[in-house]
Scaffold this active site. Sequence first.
Site, PDB file in Angstrom:
ATOM      1  N   CYS A 210      33.808  -5.711  51.765  1.00  0.00           N
ATOM      2  CA  CYS A 210      34.782  -6.804  51.578  1.00  0.00           C
ATOM      3  C   CYS A 210      34.493  -7.988  52.497  1.00  0.00           C
ATOM      4  O   CYS A 210      33.559  -8.718  52.262  1.00  0.00           O
ATOM      5  CB  CYS A 210      36.198  -6.277  51.709  1.00  0.00           C
ATOM      6  SG  CYS A 210      36.662  -5.367  50.218  1.00  0.00           S
TER       7      CYS A 210
ATOM      8  N   GLU B 188      36.011   3.535  51.307  1.00  0.00           N
ATOM      9  CA  GLU B 188      36.575   4.505  52.254  1.00  0.00           C
ATOM     10  C   GLU B 188      37.944   5.030  51.853  1.00  0.00           C
ATOM     11  O   GLU B 188      38.398   6.058  52.374  1.00  0.00           O
ATOM     12  CB  GLU B 188      36.653   3.879  53.665  1.00  0.00           C
ATOM     13  CG  GLU B 188      37.651   2.749  53.832  1.00  0.00           C
ATOM     14  CD  GLU B 188      37.118   1.362  53.460  1.00  0.00           C
ATOM     15  OE1 GLU B 188      37.639   0.371  53.973  1.00  0.00           O
ATOM     16  OE2 GLU B 188      36.168   1.296  52.645  1.00  0.00           O
TER      17      GLU B 188
ATOM     18  N   HIS C 165      36.673  -1.230  48.521  1.00  0.00           N
ATOM     19  CA  HIS C 165      36.768  -0.337  49.680  1.00  0.00           C
ATOM     20  C   HIS C 165      36.362   1.079  49.295  1.00  0.00           C
ATOM     21  O   HIS C 165      37.154   1.816  48.688  1.00  0.00           O
ATOM     22  CB  HIS C 165      38.197  -0.342  50.235  1.00  0.00           C
ATOM     23  CG  HIS C 165      38.537  -1.596  50.977  1.00  0.00           C
ATOM     24  ND1 HIS C 165      38.212  -1.782  52.310  1.00  0.00           N
ATOM     25  CD2 HIS C 165      39.150  -2.730  50.577  1.00  0.00           C
ATOM     26  CE1 HIS C 165      38.623  -2.980  52.699  1.00  0.00           C
ATOM     27  NE2 HIS C 165      39.187  -3.578  51.666  1.00  0.00           N
TER      28      HIS C 165
END
Length: 512
Positions: free
Chosen positions: A78, A172, A170
């Site tokens: 990002c 994660e 993202h």
Amino acid sequence: MEKILILDFGSQYTQLIARRVREMNVYCEIIPFNKISSMTPDIKGVILSGSPFSVKQEDALRLDLDIIAGKVPLLGICYGAQLMADFYGGEVARSEKREYGKATLSHQANTDSFFAEASVHSQVWMSHGDTILRLPDGFEVLASTESIPIAAFRASNGRFQTPVYGIQFHPEVYHTLEGFQFLKNFVLDICNCTGDWTPAHFVEETILALRQQIGAEKVIMALSGGVDSTVAAVLLHKAIGKQLFCFFVDNGLLRKNEFTDVLDSYQHMGLNIEGVDAKQRFYDALKGISNPEEKRKVIGRMFIEVFEEESHAHPECHWLGQGTIYPDVIESVSVHGPSVTIKSHHNVGGLPDKLKLKLIEPLRMLFKDEVRRVGKELGISDTILKRHPFPGPGLGIRILGEISPEKVHMLQEADAIYINKLRQSGLYDQVWQAGTILLPIQSVGVMGDERTYEQTVALRAVNSTDGMTAEWSQLPYTFLAEVSSEIINQVKGVNRVVYDISTKPPATIEWE
């Protein structure tokens, strides 16, 4: 030791990136973005985190990426990707509307290692206000979504000597269904990490390092009965044996029988430990105090007083052992500095300076789940390793209003019934944290033919991964009915039981 370096630009998800990398048995560290000046031989790859900032802001967080690119593989997530595009001459602009939520990644370059073993169409999670309109020269698009033409990109062959990737989603977070696979591809395949950083490896390395660091000197350590301090103490004990002196304080705010039970378990582990009965001192200091923040400060101050006395009684100790874990370390050196205080935390910060003790923190680079795995490797029982988190100030912040020995006894009895019932019903391990709160509320009740006007207790149970957010646990109604009945029948002074169904946020897990 090989490691992945994560540069923090202030994202709320930075710790999650580290947790995912650690799940691959690869060591990683988080440092602020502006604390890197060169690449060392142990760094196998670098990940740039997201950020609440925009690269278009005048005071945007900037970094000379040439320090990294071409030296080791680089992944920007990002903000990290947008910074990369901006730094190398691409075009980044504020989005007309924030790109937030689920999206489908498609048009993937399936031959690229980053997407190995992933679906052609994969659900990802977006959360950003900027977007990349044009890539710099020497970069190419790898994947798009319905609304973002450049959702993933890489440097073309020959642009750098090592791979460079950027993604505008993202990987994660759990909402990115194949996010772990993407990160795994980057860390294990592209960065060529071996994935051999296991609990056994950590224990072996740490014990050797502790012996070398401490030598023939002695360590003093206060234990709480919790996971972190116990695992830290056992590690130290394995390294230096009787050179470690521990003590466990009964502040009068522990759970029922906890002081004797925990002390007994520590002695069975072979720890050199003594118990300190300081109940009355804490009760005297807390008399007349109702404000929760004041209670926390008094409890913390009294603990420091007890610690000072123990330290003076053992002048042969030159080191202070602590169960500090990695989230505490990250918080203290984050991009933004320590978080705004929502409530004071009960710890022994400041003691090393005052007592001239050197600090030893064997767990300072581990997350909570890793601490538990290390504890299992050390042979510590599940009774301690699977114990619910318990606040430092103990029942002092579960008794709303002024504290008295009578109130503590009442709460201990009610709480013991609740926790024991959770264990007997097989629900204890399904809940992240549970506890009972004594409210400063009396209500009318009827027992037999008599009218009562007695206390109310609230039951709290939540599910969480790290305590940052929490959902209330949906315990069975029949279970709650049994607990309520047993508390009201057996705990003199309580005639009403309620169940807390608040989430965090907006509520906190503890009431004070």
